[in-house]
Motif scaffolding. Sequence first.
Motif, PDB file in Angstrom:
ATOM      1  N   UNK A 282       0.804  -1.221   0.000  1.00 49.05           N
ATOM      2  CA  UNK A 282       0.000   0.000   0.000  1.00 49.05           C
ATOM      3  C   UNK A 282       0.834   1.268   0.000  1.00 49.05           C
ATOM      4  N   UNK A 283       1.984   1.241   0.673  1.00 46.48           N
ATOM      5  CA  UNK A 283       2.851   2.429   0.730  1.00 46.48           C
ATOM      6  C   UNK A 283       3.539   2.690  -0.603  1.00 46.48           C
ATOM      7  N   UNK A 284       3.747   1.619  -1.382  1.00 42.32           N
ATOM      8  CA  UNK A 284       4.407   1.778  -2.680  1.00 42.32           C
ATOM      9  C   UNK A 284       3.415   1.897  -3.830  1.00 42.32           C
ATOM     10  N   UNK A 285       2.117   1.722  -3.544  1.00 45.21           N
ATOM     11  CA  UNK A 285       1.107   1.798  -4.599  1.00 45.21           C
ATOM     12  C   UNK A 285       1.177   0.628  -5.558  1.00 45.21           C
ATOM     13  N   UNK A 286       1.709  -0.497  -5.106  1.00 40.33           N
ATOM     14  CA  UNK A 286       1.909  -1.671  -5.956  1.00 40.33           C
ATOM     15  C   UNK A 286       0.607  -2.201  -6.549  1.00 40.33           C
TER      16      UNK A 286
ATOM     17  N   UNK B 211      -2.257   4.033  -3.357  1.00 43.92           N
ATOM     18  CA  UNK B 211      -1.442   4.275  -2.165  1.00 43.92           C
ATOM     19  C   UNK B 211      -2.358   4.252  -0.939  1.00 43.92           C
ATOM     20  N   UNK B 212      -2.578   3.057  -0.426  1.00 50.50           N
ATOM     21  CA  UNK B 212      -3.536   2.859   0.659  1.00 50.50           C
ATOM     22  C   UNK B 212      -2.904   2.910   2.045  1.00 50.50           C
ATOM     23  N   UNK B 213      -1.581   2.923   2.118  1.00 55.12           N
ATOM     24  CA  UNK B 213      -0.865   2.947   3.394  1.00 55.12           C
ATOM     25  C   UNK B 213       0.282   3.955   3.311  1.00 55.12           C
TER      26      UNK B 213
END
Length: 111
Positions: free
Chosen positions: A53-57, A63-65
């Motif tokens: 989530x932090x990398x938008x993978x 980007x959920x985190x």
Amino acid sequence: MDDRTYDTSVWPTIDRLHAWLDEANDRPAEQELLLRVLKLAEEVGETAQAVIGATGQNPRKGFSHTWRDVEAELCDVVLTAMVALRTLTPDAERVFTAHVESVARRMPDLD
């Protein structure tokens, strides 16, 4: 908001978490140990989810985190491992400290 102060020393907190979890369950000790070790897998999975989530993978979620979420999840992994170790042995602090010392002795000097 809770205005109480808490002893946040690591091992006393782990002991309190361990006692609280023991009070809340009625499973045999061996089963509880296995479940607490398995809880690590759940926490590691939550860490992986936060990194994704932090990398938008995941394009569907974007980007959920944040990286702060990743930090918090890593802390949960560490705490969960410490509680599992405490469940395995009442001497968890000594076992962990001895292990850290062993790892430190194997590290090269960087001076």
